[in-house]
Design a protein around this motif. Structure first.
Motif, PDB file in Angstrom:
ATOM      1  N   VAL A  34     -10.924  -0.173  -8.960  1.00 27.64           N
ATOM      2  CA  VAL A  34      -9.945  -1.260  -8.990  1.00 27.64           C
ATOM      3  C   VAL A  34      -9.237  -1.244 -10.339  1.00 27.64           C
ATOM      4  CG1 VAL A  34      -9.597  -3.755  -8.925  1.00 27.64           C
ATOM      5  CG2 VAL A  34     -11.257  -2.694  -7.393  1.00 27.64           C
ATOM      6  N   TYR A  35      -7.924  -1.228 -10.288  1.00 24.59           N
ATOM      7  CA  TYR A  35      -7.106  -1.313 -11.502  1.00 24.59           C
ATOM      8  C   TYR A  35      -6.883  -2.794 -11.773  1.00 24.59           C
ATOM      9  CZ  TYR A  35      -3.462  -0.028 -14.844  1.00 24.59           C
ATOM     10  OH  TYR A  35      -2.722   0.145 -15.983  1.00 24.59           O
ATOM     11  N   ASN A  36      -7.588  -3.308 -12.762  1.00 20.64           N
ATOM     12  CA  ASN A  36      -7.616  -4.756 -13.002  1.00 20.64           C
ATOM     13  C   ASN A  36      -6.420  -5.236 -13.826  1.00 20.64           C
ATOM     14  OD1 ASN A  36     -10.188  -5.418 -11.730  1.00 20.64           O
ATOM     15  ND2 ASN A  36     -11.097  -4.200 -13.364  1.00 20.64           N
ATOM     16  N   ASN A  37      -5.254  -5.227 -13.206  1.00 22.86           N
ATOM     17  CA  ASN A  37      -4.069  -5.772 -13.870  1.00 22.86           C
ATOM     18  C   ASN A  37      -3.042  -6.149 -12.811  1.00 22.86           C
ATOM     19  OD1 ASN A  37      -1.969  -6.513 -15.485  1.00 22.86           O
ATOM     20  ND2 ASN A  37      -1.983  -4.674 -16.759  1.00 22.86           N
ATOM     21  N   PRO A  38      -3.172  -7.338 -12.241  1.00 20.38           N
ATOM     22  CA  PRO A  38      -2.241  -7.734 -11.175  1.00 20.38           C
ATOM     23  C   PRO A  38      -0.847  -8.079 -11.688  1.00 20.38           C
ATOM     24  CG  PRO A  38      -3.734  -9.532 -11.695  1.00 20.38           C
ATOM     25  CD  PRO A  38      -4.198  -8.359 -12.504  1.00 20.38           C
ATOM     26  N   VAL A  74      -3.658  10.591  -3.153  1.00 21.10           N
ATOM     27  CA  VAL A  74      -3.892   9.338  -3.871  1.00 21.10           C
ATOM     28  C   VAL A  74      -3.421   8.176  -3.003  1.00 21.10           C
ATOM     29  CG1 VAL A  74      -3.427   8.002  -5.956  1.00 21.10           C
ATOM     30  CG2 VAL A  74      -3.525  10.495  -6.074  1.00 21.10           C
ATOM     31  N   SER A  75      -4.274   7.175  -2.872  1.00 22.02           N
ATOM     32  CA  SER A  75      -3.889   5.962  -2.147  1.00 22.02           C
ATOM     33  C   SER A  75      -4.076   4.774  -3.074  1.00 22.02           C
ATOM     34  CB  SER A  75      -4.750   5.782  -0.888  1.00 22.02           C
ATOM     35  OG  SER A  75      -6.097   5.483  -1.230  1.00 22.02           O
ATOM     36  N   ILE A  76      -3.231   3.777  -2.899  1.00 22.10           N
ATOM     37  CA  ILE A  76      -3.323   2.567  -3.713  1.00 22.10           C
ATOM     38  C   ILE A  76      -2.860   1.393  -2.879  1.00 22.10           C
ATOM     39  CG2 ILE A  76      -1.015   2.868  -4.711  1.00 22.10           C
ATOM     40  CD1 ILE A  76      -2.184   1.718  -7.332  1.00 22.10           C
ATOM     41  N   GLN A  77      -3.534   0.263  -3.028  1.00 22.70           N
ATOM     42  CA  GLN A  77      -3.165  -0.930  -2.285  1.00 22.70           C
ATOM     43  C   GLN A  77      -3.479  -2.160  -3.133  1.00 22.70           C
ATOM     44  OE1 GLN A  77      -5.512  -1.293   1.270  1.00 22.70           O
ATOM     45  NE2 GLN A  77      -7.447  -1.427   0.171  1.00 22.70           N
ATOM     46  N   THR A  78      -2.800  -3.244  -2.838  1.00 18.18           N
ATOM     47  CA  THR A  78      -3.021  -4.472  -3.585  1.00 18.18           C
ATOM     48  C   THR A  78      -4.369  -5.081  -3.209  1.00 18.18           C
ATOM     49  OG1 THR A  78      -1.868  -5.761  -1.873  1.00 18.18           O
ATOM     50  CG2 THR A  78      -0.563  -4.980  -3.745  1.00 18.18           C
ATOM     51  N   ASP A 126      -7.859  -8.619  -7.503  1.00 17.76           N
ATOM     52  CA  ASP A 126      -7.921  -8.411  -8.949  1.00 17.76           C
ATOM     53  C   ASP A 126      -6.853  -7.464  -9.482  1.00 17.76           C
ATOM     54  OD1 ASP A 126     -10.170 -10.060  -9.086  1.00 17.76           O
ATOM     55  OD2 ASP A 126     -11.509  -8.391  -8.614  1.00 17.76           O
ATOM     56  N   GLY A 127      -6.037  -6.919  -8.601  1.00 17.99           N
ATOM     57  CA  GLY A 127      -5.016  -5.973  -9.046  1.00 17.99           C
ATOM     58  C   GLY A 127      -4.698  -4.970  -7.960  1.00 17.99           C
ATOM     59  N   TYR A 128      -5.191  -3.725  -8.148  1.00 19.43           N
ATOM     60  CA  TYR A 128      -4.896  -2.652  -7.198  1.00 19.43           C
ATOM     61  C   TYR A 128      -6.145  -1.807  -6.955  1.00 19.43           C
ATOM     62  CZ  TYR A 128      -0.177  -4.020  -8.443  1.00 19.43           C
ATOM     63  OH  TYR A 128       0.962  -4.750  -8.653  1.00 19.43           O
ATOM     64  N   ASP A 129      -6.446  -1.586  -5.687  1.00 15.71           N
ATOM     65  CA  ASP A 129      -7.567  -0.743  -5.276  1.00 15.71           C
ATOM     66  C   ASP A 129      -7.028   0.668  -5.037  1.00 15.71           C
ATOM     67  OD1 ASP A 129      -9.978   0.190  -4.395  1.00 15.71           O
ATOM     68  OD2 ASP A 129      -9.766  -0.615  -2.372  1.00 15.71           O
ATOM     69  N   GLN A 189       0.844  -1.195   0.000  1.00 21.37           N
ATOM     70  CA  GLN A 189       0.000   0.000   0.000  1.00 21.37           C
ATOM     71  C   GLN A 189       0.882   1.248   0.000  1.00 21.37           C
ATOM     72  OE1 GLN A 189      -2.124  -1.097   3.519  1.00 21.37           O
ATOM     73  NE2 GLN A 189      -0.776   0.065   4.879  1.00 21.37           N
ATOM     74  N   MET A 190       0.401   2.309  -0.658  1.00 20.09           N
ATOM     75  CA  MET A 190       1.146   3.553  -0.737  1.00 20.09           C
ATOM     76  C   MET A 190       0.157   4.711  -0.754  1.00 20.09           C
ATOM     77  SD  MET A 190       4.175   2.867  -3.547  1.00 20.09           S
ATOM     78  CE  MET A 190       3.005   2.971  -4.918  1.00 20.09           C
ATOM     79  N   ALA A 191       0.637   5.878  -0.377  1.00 24.22           N
ATOM     80  CA  ALA A 191      -0.184   7.088  -0.433  1.00 24.22           C
ATOM     81  C   ALA A 191       0.722   8.273  -0.744  1.00 24.22           C
ATOM     82  CB  ALA A 191      -0.926   7.314   0.883  1.00 24.22           C
ATOM     83  N   PHE A 192       0.196   9.180  -1.556  1.00 25.00           N
ATOM     84  CA  PHE A 192       0.978  10.341  -1.972  1.00 25.00           C
ATOM     85  C   PHE A 192       0.103  11.587  -1.985  1.00 25.00           C
ATOM     86  CE2 PHE A 192       3.105   6.733  -3.844  1.00 25.00           C
ATOM     87  CZ  PHE A 192       4.447   7.014  -3.682  1.00 25.00           C
ATOM     88  N   SER A 193       0.762  12.713  -1.814  1.00 25.69           N
ATOM     89  CA  SER A 193       0.143  14.013  -2.043  1.00 25.69           C
ATOM     90  C   SER A 193       0.679  14.525  -3.371  1.00 25.69           C
ATOM     91  CB  SER A 193       0.492  14.978  -0.907  1.00 25.69           C
ATOM     92  OG  SER A 193       0.083  16.293  -1.244  1.00 25.69           O
ATOM     93  N   VAL A 194      -0.226  14.813  -4.298  1.00 29.87           N
ATOM     94  CA  VAL A 194       0.157  15.297  -5.624  1.00 29.87           C
ATOM     95  C   VAL A 194      -0.646  16.558  -5.913  1.00 29.87           C
ATOM     96  CG1 VAL A 194       0.424  14.744  -8.058  1.00 29.87           C
ATOM     97  CG2 VAL A 194       0.537  12.917  -6.352  1.00 29.87           C
TER      98      VAL A 194
END
Length: 255
Positions: free
Chosen positions: A131-135, A106-110, A113-116, A96-101
């Motif tokens: 969900v980014y459907n590309n694991p 923006v947050s993203i975690q596994t 189906d890929g990445y939420d 999991q990661m989080a950034f300020s842009v």
């Protein structure tokens, strides 16, 4: 390579200085160049015949005088970080990661189906998610694609933030928005009716409760609150709880 490229972008380094020894193929090429140079220096007009025999002469060990020294075998070179072959270096992707842009978070975690992923505004309100459907790709590559979909160019600075802390802040904002929606959707008269009915019912339940402990009384209250939540189908748990315990406090003072 995607992981190394992301690392390069994050730390601002595109090359690394590598110390190594020549490979066997590099040693052979070194000798071949010296052999060719010697032939040309000798004044020969056509060296093609000699060069055609180089491989045979090299394999027979007849080029020892042209072999590189230990210092010549040692190579120092700057290599692109994406081509860095380091057996001691292993990219371990975070889950999991989080950034300020700019003005977004923006947050993203596994996930299965890929990445939420989720995108929030500067006030921690959810803008979009999915969900980014590309694991099969890295979490870094998935994040890059998500940001591009939102029109965030790759050169924009990404400031890492604490993932758990960001989730706490966004959840708090979401709960506040939910309370506001409930107050807007449930008429005030109906809310007052629920509370009034609660007081009557609890008055009946609490009559003659000698011998019950504080935990017994509170469990009864909570059971009643849950039944009212189920009946109304509105998530009025927070509103009813705050008003009911105010009444419960007054009742205890009268006991």
């Amino acid at each position: 390579m995607d992981d190394l490229q992301t690392l390069s972008d994050s730390i601002g380094i595109d090359k690394v200085r590598v110390h190594r020894d020549m490979s066997p193929e590099e040693v052979k090429n070194f000798v071949k160049q010296r052999f060719e140079h010697q032939l040309k220096q000798g004044g020969l007009e056509d060296i093609s015949l000699y060069m055609s025999r180089f491989d045979t002469l090299y394999e027979q060990g007849k080029m020892e005088k042209l072999m590189p020294t230990a210092n010549q075998k040692h190579i120092v070179e700057d290599v692109s970080i994406t081509e860095w072959d380091n057996p001691y270096f292993e990219m371990r992707e975070p889950e999991q990661m989080a950034f300020s842009v700019k003005d977004k978070f923006v947050s993203i975690q596994t996930c299965t189906d890929g990445y939420d992923y989720s995108v929030f505004d500067a006030d921690y309100k959810l803008i979009d998610g999915g969900v980014y459907n590309n694991p099969d790709i890295s979490i870094y590559a998935a994040l890059k694609d998500v940001l591009e979909d939102f029109g965030v160019p790759e050169q924009d600075e990404r400031i890492p933030v604490d993932y758990e802390e960001l989730m706490e802040k966004t959840e708090a904002v979401e709960n506040e928005l939910l309370k506001e929606r409930i107050h807007a959707e449930v008429p005030e008269t109906e809310a007052n009716s629920i509370v009034a009915d609660f007081k009557v019912r609890t008055g009946e339940l609490f009559h003659g409760i000698g011998g019950q402990t504080q935990d017994d009384v509170e469990q009864t209250v909570w059971a009643y609150l849950q039944s009212k939540i189920d009946e109304t189908s509105y998530e009025t748990h927070d509103e009813i709880t705050s008003q009911s315990f105010s009444y419960d406090f007054m009742w205890r003072k009268d006991i």
